[in-house]
Design a protein around this motif. Structure first.
Motif, PDB file in Angstrom:
ATOM      1  N   ILE B  57       0.842  -1.203   0.000  1.00 42.20           N
ATOM      2  CA  ILE B  57       0.000   0.000   0.000  1.00 42.20           C
ATOM      3  C   ILE B  57       0.883   1.263   0.000  1.00 42.20           C
ATOM      4  CG2 ILE B  57      -1.615   1.354   1.427  1.00 42.20           C
ATOM      5  CD1 ILE B  57      -3.115  -0.946   0.289  1.00 42.20           C
ATOM      6  N   ALA B  58       1.917   1.249   0.821  1.00 39.38           N
ATOM      7  CA  ALA B  58       2.821   2.408   0.912  1.00 39.38           C
ATOM      8  C   ALA B  58       3.574   2.606  -0.410  1.00 39.38           C
ATOM      9  CB  ALA B  58       3.807   2.219   2.061  1.00 39.38           C
ATOM     10  N   LYS B  60       2.614   1.589  -3.427  1.00 40.91           N
ATOM     11  CA  LYS B  60       1.645   1.987  -4.454  1.00 40.91           C
ATOM     12  C   LYS B  60       1.426   3.510  -4.405  1.00 40.91           C
ATOM     13  CE  LYS B  60      -1.936   1.006  -7.230  1.00 40.91           C
ATOM     14  NZ  LYS B  60      -1.571   0.861  -8.616  1.00 40.91           N
ATOM     15  N   LYS B  61       1.282   4.020  -3.203  1.00 38.08           N
ATOM     16  CA  LYS B  61       1.058   5.455  -3.025  1.00 38.08           C
ATOM     17  C   LYS B  61       2.302   6.261  -3.441  1.00 38.08           C
ATOM     18  CE  LYS B  61      -0.262   8.759   0.547  1.00 38.08           C
ATOM     19  NZ  LYS B  61      -0.293   8.987   2.004  1.00 38.08           N
ATOM     20  N   ARG B  64       2.931   6.334  -7.307  1.00 41.66           N
ATOM     21  CA  ARG B  64       1.879   6.854  -8.182  1.00 41.66           C
ATOM     22  C   ARG B  64       2.378   7.939  -9.143  1.00 41.66           C
ATOM     23  NH1 ARG B  64      -2.816   7.529  -4.618  1.00 41.66           N
ATOM     24  NH2 ARG B  64      -2.752   5.264  -4.607  1.00 41.66           N
TER      25      ARG B  64
END
Lengths: 215, 215
Positions: B57-58, B60-61, B64
């Motif tokens: 999740i980290a 992916k952010k 981006r």
């Protein structure tokens, strides 16, 4: 499709690849199923996913005549791929919200709980049962928390909105004790997998449960 | 959504939790992305799934702004849960047919290939790229096969219907050699993760690739 509302949690077998080495995973599962185990879990934390998937497929096929659910530990992808009946996750596995989103509403989702704080932070609408423990010291789970005892299990079981199975170091004698609480059953590894006769061990655990419940 | 037809395989970073200890996984990934890495893979075989999910999740952010794909190693469930752009599996992970069924047509699926027999048995319609190796001896993958050399990589790359990245023990000098074959790029762990300046290391690998390709 397994009916989630009529599960029999009294004796829940967790399969261990090392302890089942003598008879094999499938043979052990079938012996326990014939003897009345209500759920079977595939837990192989040291296996690669292919081995886990192949075993899940074999178990699913072998357990079909018994109409009891196959639960896969940790690996939601394996559970989905093998069309298992459920998945069991611990506090360090995928979050329960994520698991439920991945598997949909029908699959059984179980969660490991060690203390009241974990129970309170759990969304009960996403979980079908909880595995509570370790009740006693266990040798089969390397990173286990400290034992909570039968009283710790009993406290959590009284507050749980979902069915509760005690897990960790449980044998026949201790099954009688746990059956006297409001818990719904026991989950065992070595009390069945490590035994000379897994079927007989399962029957004895069921008898111990009945004895405790009726006393 | 990542466009699967325009991937830049020249320098593909595989993140390692041990080797990135100094800067952290996210910081290393961002440094490599800024320097021109074309894909980033999260590979943490010893991590529990929660840690892997949180890191995905980290990443992916953080990635981006760079519009480069995040690939998750082995764990299809984590890839799905974190909405990663792809998943990479080895021969002992879930079968490619099962992986594609779980992730759908749009997600990138990569497969590790060690020899021609594995290439021949692969359904190319299910796979977006292959990681071929180990090209050289590697210390970061404990259960690696024997090295196939640049010639072994070259043979497989010539026959592959999908893009090929060489992996295993690749450094700047060896990148020049590999860029002279028809392979599409290199995947590295320690050549970026273990370096004092991961960004500079990435730029140097890209320069080495260009040097080999143009010579």
């Amino acid at each position: 499709m397994i009916n989630k509302t009529t599960l029999d949690f009294r004796v829940y077998l967790v399969l261990d690849p090392d302890l089942t080495a003598q008879f094999g995973m499938v043979e052990t599962a079938v012996a326990a199923a014939q003897a009345g185990a209500g759920l079977i879990q595939l837990r192989a934390p040291n296996w690669k996913k292919r081995a886990c998937y192949d075993c899940a497929i074999a178990l699913k096929k072998a357990l079909r005549p018994f109409h009891i659910p196959l639960i896969v530990d940790d690996h939601v992808d394996v559970a989905l791929a093998a069309q298992a009946d459920g998945v069991h996750v611990g506090q360090k596995d995928l979050p329960i919200e994520v698991v439920r989103q991945l598997v949909g509403p029908d699959m059984i989702v179980g969660l490991s709980i060690n203390n009241l704080a974990q129970l309170e932070s759990m969304n009960p609408h996403l979980v079908d049962y909880i595995g509570v423990g370790p009740v006693f010291a266990t040798t089969t789970k390397k990173d286990a928390d400290a034992p909570i005892g039968v009283s710790g299990l009993s406290n959590i079981a009284q507050l749980s909105p979902v069915p509760v199975v005690g897990i960790g170091g449980i044998n026949e004698e201790r099954t009688v004790e746990i059956a006297r609480t409001v818990a719904d059953g026991i989950a065992v590894i070595s009390a069945i997998c490590g035994q000379v006769d897994p079927g007989k061990a399962t029957r004895n655990l069921l008898a111990a449960w009945q004895k405790g419940r009726l006393s």
